[in-house]
Design a protein around this motif. Structure first.
Motif, PDB file in Angstrom:
ATOM      1  N   UNK A 134       0.842  -1.197   0.000  1.00  0.00           N
ATOM      2  CA  UNK A 134       0.000   0.000   0.000  1.00  0.00           C
ATOM      3  C   UNK A 134       0.876   1.245   0.000  1.00  0.00           C
ATOM      4  N   UNK A 135       0.656   2.103  -0.998  1.00  0.00           N
ATOM      5  CA  UNK A 135       1.455   3.320  -1.111  1.00  0.00           C
ATOM      6  C   UNK A 135       0.622   4.572  -0.946  1.00  0.00           C
ATOM      7  N   UNK A 136       1.276   5.703  -1.029  1.00  0.00           N
ATOM      8  CA  UNK A 136       0.601   6.971  -0.846  1.00  0.00           C
ATOM      9  C   UNK A 136      -0.492   7.236  -1.861  1.00  0.00           C
ATOM     10  N   UNK A 137      -0.348   6.734  -3.076  1.00  0.00           N
ATOM     11  CA  UNK A 137      -1.363   6.952  -4.111  1.00  0.00           C
ATOM     12  C   UNK A 137      -2.632   6.149  -3.869  1.00  0.00           C
ATOM     13  N   UNK A 138      -2.582   5.227  -2.898  1.00  0.00           N
ATOM     14  CA  UNK A 138      -3.736   4.369  -2.612  1.00  0.00           C
ATOM     15  C   UNK A 138      -4.640   4.933  -1.524  1.00  0.00           C
ATOM     16  N   UNK A 139      -4.242   6.031  -0.897  1.00  0.00           N
ATOM     17  CA  UNK A 139      -5.007   6.562   0.231  1.00  0.00           C
ATOM     18  C   UNK A 139      -5.282   8.045   0.041  1.00  0.00           C
ATOM     19  N   UNK A 140      -6.142   8.570   0.900  1.00  0.00           N
ATOM     20  CA  UNK A 140      -6.466   9.995   0.864  1.00  0.00           C
ATOM     21  C   UNK A 140      -6.105  10.642   2.197  1.00  0.00           C
ATOM     22  N   UNK A 141      -6.333  11.925   2.291  1.00  0.00           N
ATOM     23  CA  UNK A 141      -5.955  12.661   3.493  1.00  0.00           C
ATOM     24  C   UNK A 141      -6.810  12.310   4.701  1.00  0.00           C
ATOM     25  N   UNK A 142      -7.924  11.602   4.502  1.00  0.00           N
ATOM     26  CA  UNK A 142      -8.764  11.227   5.647  1.00  0.00           C
ATOM     27  C   UNK A 142      -8.598   9.764   6.049  1.00  0.00           C
ATOM     28  N   UNK A 143      -7.753   9.030   5.346  1.00  0.00           N
ATOM     29  CA  UNK A 143      -7.642   7.594   5.570  1.00  0.00           C
ATOM     30  C   UNK A 143      -6.826   7.257   6.819  1.00  0.00           C
ATOM     31  N   UNK A 144      -7.383   6.387   7.654  1.00  0.00           N
ATOM     32  CA  UNK A 144      -6.659   5.797   8.788  1.00  0.00           C
ATOM     33  C   UNK A 144      -6.103   4.460   8.293  1.00  0.00           C
ATOM     34  N   UNK A 145      -4.801   4.290   8.369  1.00  0.00           N
ATOM     35  CA  UNK A 145      -4.156   3.081   7.853  1.00  0.00           C
ATOM     36  C   UNK A 145      -3.624   2.238   9.007  1.00  0.00           C
TER      37      UNK A 145
END
Length: 301
Positions: free
Chosen positions: A215-226
């Motif tokens: 999982x990389x930065x392009x797979x998430x948004x600014x609201x995503x809890x990882x």
């Protein structure tokens, strides 16, 4: 943006304190809780994990028996060991650590673990009870994810949660625990296609696929809890998760670290499950909801 670090250490410390308190209480009854870890692999990440269990058990006063049968152990040998441990009164909890040697059928073996000692929720009976909301030990890693989210007061009801990985150890039981908390759960796997299609709009993404940098930065948004469940040992001996931490940091809202995240809580929960199993066995209680399981079982019910 600043990505919050969701350390598992404060929560693990809380569980470890509870373990120590219960160990002292059991000592008054002349009982020392014992967990047995059965392994048969040369996989270094597995050995790292088992060593962490052994160290944590020693600190907490829990007996820990590491039974390393070697990377070429056969299924009958493993089966006999699990039967013996299930029948041995001095052993309170049993963990069958994966991976196992080629050709060994894990599904056949986990069914040999006595449900009352199945502290990592591996027996199909345990998973079935969990699925229908009946008392059972949830797999410790799956429960750890939920405990971390609740510790940091991250709401789950009505939220979109993507679980990457569908194993019986993490992905499937975690999905059940999340559904019990009214999350809208999507499970991704190797045939799902590009992760971004599912994860970009998710509120929470849990990665448990066993693949470094998945999982990389392009797979998430600014609201995503990882939440990173992965444990991968690199050639230099360092431990990393399934998340490309460098690219996700600064993009996602929050991220659990590796190490120091889910793994530390998982280890503490395994010991907590062990002492609860010991208490039930000492008091001849059936496998019913106890203080340890209350949080998981109330939500699952």
């Amino acid at each position: 943006m600043n990505t919050a670090v969701l350390s598992g250490k404060p929560l693990a410390a809380r569980f470890q304190q509870e373990v120590q308190e219960q160990v002292r209480s059991l000592e008054l009854d002349g009982v020392r809780p014992v967990v047995a870890v059965v392994m048969a692999t040369a996989d270094e990440s597995t050995h790292w994990y088992v060593r962490s269990i052994e160290r944590a058990a020693e600190r907490a006063g829990v007996g820990c028996r590491i039974i390393d049968l070697g990377h070429d152990a056969t299924e009958p040998v493993l089966a006999n060991v699990l039967r013996d441990l299930s029948a041995e009164p001095s052993v309170n909890g049993i963990i069958l650590q994966t991976p196992l040697p080629p050709g060994v059928r894990t599904d056949n073996l986990v069914g040999l673990i006595a449900p009352g000692k199945d502290i990592d929720g591996a027996n199909p009976l345990s998973l079935g009870r969990l699925a229908v909301g009946q008392p059972a030990f949830a797999p410790a890693t799956a429960r750890s994810v939920v405990e971390i989210l609740e510790h940091y007061q991250i709401p789950l009801a009505g939220k979109g949660v993507v679980v990457v990985g569908r194993s019986a150890v993490v992905g499937k039981p975690l999905s059940l625990l999340l559904l019990a908390r009214d999350a809208a759960v999507t499970v991704c796997h190797s045939r799902s296609g590009p992760l971004e299609r599912y994860t970009k709009d998710a509120d929470v993404v849990v990665v448990a696929a066993g693949r470094a940098g998945l999982l990389g930065g392009s797979d998430v948004s600014s609201r995503t809890i990882v939440v990173d469940v992965g444990t991968n040992v690199l050639p230099d001996g360092s431990l990393v998760g399934d998340v490309d931490e460098a690219s996700v940091t600064g993009t996602a809202a929050a991220l659990t670290p590796v190490p120091g995240g889910v793994g530390s809580v998982t280890t503490a929960l395994l010991l907590l499950h062990t002492v609860e199993a010991a208490r039930r066995q000492v008091s001849s209680m059936p496998l019913a909801a106890g203080a340890l399981e209350s949080q998981v079982l109330e939500a699952a019910g």
